[in-house]
Design an enzyme around this catalytic site. Sequence first.
Site, short mmCIF file in Angstrom:
data_model
loop_
_atom_site.label_atom_id
_atom_site.label_comp_id
_atom_site.label_asym_id
_atom_site.label_seq_id
_atom_site.Cartn_x
_atom_site.Cartn_y
_atom_site.Cartn_z
N GLU A 1 0.89 -1.18 0.00
CA GLU A 1 0.00 0.00 0.00
C GLU A 1 0.91 1.21 0.00
O GLU A 1 1.62 1.45 0.98
CB GLU A 1 -0.89 0.02 1.25
N GLU B 1 4.92 13.10 -4.49
CA GLU B 1 4.17 13.11 -3.24
C GLU B 1 4.92 13.96 -2.22
O GLU B 1 6.05 13.64 -1.85
CB GLU B 1 4.02 11.68 -2.72
P1 TAP Z 1 8.76 4.64 4.20
O1 TAP Z 1 9.96 5.46 4.30
O2 TAP Z 1 8.52 3.88 2.97
O3 TAP Z 1 8.80 3.69 5.47
C1 TAP Z 1 7.78 2.76 5.73
C2 TAP Z 1 8.36 1.61 6.52
O4 TAP Z 1 9.34 0.96 5.73
C3 TAP Z 1 9.03 2.04 7.81
O5 TAP Z 1 8.75 1.07 8.80
C4 TAP Z 1 10.50 2.03 7.43
O6 TAP Z 1 11.35 1.79 8.53
C5 TAP Z 1 10.54 0.84 6.48
N1 TAP Z 1 11.69 0.87 5.58
C6 TAP Z 1 12.40 1.96 5.16
N2 TAP Z 1 13.42 1.57 4.36
C7 TAP Z 1 13.37 0.22 4.28
C8 TAP Z 1 14.14 -0.77 3.61
N3 TAP Z 1 15.19 -0.43 2.86
N4 TAP Z 1 13.79 -2.07 3.75
C9 TAP Z 1 12.75 -2.42 4.53
N5 TAP Z 1 11.98 -1.54 5.18
C10 TAP Z 1 12.27 -0.22 5.06
O7 TAP Z 1 7.41 5.46 4.41
P2 TAP Z 1 7.09 6.49 5.56
O8 TAP Z 1 7.96 7.66 5.31
O9 TAP Z 1 7.09 5.82 6.87
O10 TAP Z 1 5.56 6.82 5.23
C11 TAP Z 1 5.21 7.69 4.25
C12 TAP Z 1 4.86 6.98 2.96
O11 TAP Z 1 3.91 5.95 3.21
C13 TAP Z 1 4.18 7.89 1.97
O12 TAP Z 1 4.73 7.67 0.71
C14 TAP Z 1 2.73 7.49 2.00
O13 TAP Z 1 2.02 7.75 0.86
C15 TAP Z 1 2.82 6.05 2.29
N6 TAP Z 1 1.59 5.57 2.93
C16 TAP Z 1 0.73 4.85 2.17
C17 TAP Z 1 -0.46 4.42 2.71
C18 TAP Z 1 -1.39 3.61 1.86
S1 TAP Z 1 -2.55 2.81 2.59
N7 TAP Z 1 -1.28 3.54 0.60
C19 TAP Z 1 -0.77 4.70 4.03
C20 TAP Z 1 0.14 5.43 4.78
C21 TAP Z 1 1.34 5.85 4.22
P3 TAP Z 1 12.08 3.02 9.30
O14 TAP Z 1 11.16 4.16 9.27
O15 TAP Z 1 12.27 2.48 10.64
O16 TAP Z 1 13.37 3.24 8.59
#
Ligand code: TAP
Length: 510
Positions: free
Chosen positions: A278, A412
């Site tokens: 997602e 985004e």
């Molecule tokens: P990400 O940076 O993608 O992080 C999400 C998760 O992935 C975190 O737990 C992060 O861990 C982990 N992660 C980061 N790098 C990784 C890697 N190389 N390997 C494995 N896991 C890794 O997203 P965010 O900044 O937390 O959230 C924002 C993004 O999420 C936005 O793009 C938003 O659109 C998206 N989002 C989408 C939805 C739906 S339902 N489509 C809902 C909410 C958010 P750490 O943070 O601990 O490094």
Amino acid sequence: MLLGATTGGRFMTNTARPDFAALAKSLKFRTQAFINGEFVDAVGGEEFETINPATGEVITKIAECDARDVDIAVAAAKAAFEDGRWSKLAPKERKRALQRLAALVEQNSQELALIESLDNGKPVDDAIAADLPDAVETLKWHAEAIDKLYDQVSPTASDLVSLVVREPIGVVGAVIPWNFPLAILAMKVGPVLAGGNSVVIKPAEQTTLSALRFAELVAEAGIPAGVFNVVTGFGETAGQALGRHPDVDCLSFTGSTEVGRYFLKYSAESNLKRVILELGGKSPAIVMDDVDDLQPIVEQLAIGILFSQGENCSAGSRLLVHEKIKDRLLEALLEHFKTWNVGDPLVEGTRIGAVIEEKHMNRILGYIESGLKEGGRLVCGGKRVREETGGFYIEPTIFDGVNNAMTIAREEIFGPVLSVITFKTVEEAIQIANDTPYGLAASLYTNNLHVAHKVSRAIRAGTVSVNCFSEGDQSVPFGGFKQSGFGGREKSFHAHDQYTEVKTIWMQLK
Ligand code: TAP
């Protein structure tokens, strides 16, 4: 010792609004990983700091798990799955345990909302009004659903019985983002646990605390040890280890499109685990020139881009408005934006809190800079505010005169920044709306039924809301087209499909 760790909740709901700032001072947090029913330090003994985005201050230190801890958690989850302590319970028994869990989350809503606000920067009242009810509802919905799902007998020959049954997929790894930590955790855990799977959660490093408090409630609800585990730590270490683990059968990820791609690679390079993604969005909100009352529309548009500081995957970040009504709409929008005050997340009446961290704030400011450089006209906001607090706050921001090729219209931003783009015809609105690599959501405002049908069908997105900004409820699926999603849908019965395998059983009758 965690305050409020016992059933009944320290801060009960349905009471007067507490003094959250005072309560925040008395909170104590769980900071260790939760593995096999116990809170434990990371094998390596390392810890990392979690920061309150509203003040920039360190809240506490949390166990920094790596691949070694993930191995232990996955082994516990696998053992729990294989011995059937949860997976082989009758669905109605799993239902009861999940209902107990939902009740505990509800009883502890104010405390959980406060934790969420301190860790994420969002207004505590938003967490109370939105995140917590959503998490409770999700758990209840999937608990209730699980003993009402029937398998199938297929129409084969009379001397054959062919059963099509659903079975839990096994060990699910869930990697969670920071914007709605508990609500998204519940979105994964509800269908995963209802279906009989075991789960290992990796919360975002910025927002781990609510997952650990939730873990306590899981144990209190009587869900057996090993079924639900939380490994705390960073994406590149703990998250990657989960994504590559040979005993993880399914990896469910919510986060950025960039990181989502890694999970497909991890799966391809390990055990071909099922991957559900997602991801991000750049959702359009389209306003036709046939609308009459602009006020309800500007209110919806503001919610669409400003709720949760704009850190919302389905944020309506591109306003596509018919050129004939653009000036009037923009004027009304500017007036309405003034009611969205930026303030202390713990103070009643604050509508916009702090964004998640300094790095992200600078990223948003960088986009604002690029909007100016590429010719956008800044009509409000654009600056960091409340710097004296040490927190990371950004004003509600609108760019007029944007075209869909500009960076602020394509990428985004994940902040309170709205880009206004005009169109002349319905066809042009559809073309601009679809001119994006994303396809998560869209809103359309029109009084014309034909336009409503035509546009909602033509838009390539997982959710299209007409005359509203809606993210749906538990009964409807949620997920994205194109680079906004992969492999399934959250919410509703569709979520159960993600976490089950379909098995065909043939029986020859004698
Ligand atoms: P990400 O940076 O993608 O992080 C999400 C998760 O992935 C975190 O737990 C992060 O861990 C982990 N992660 C980061 N790098 C990784 C890697 N190389 N390997 C494995 N896991 C890794 O997203 P965010 O900044 O937390 O959230 C924002 C993004 O999420 C936005 O793009 C938003 O659109 C998206 N989002 C989408 C939805 C739906 S339902 N489509 C809902 C909410 C958010 P750490 O943070 O601990 O490094």
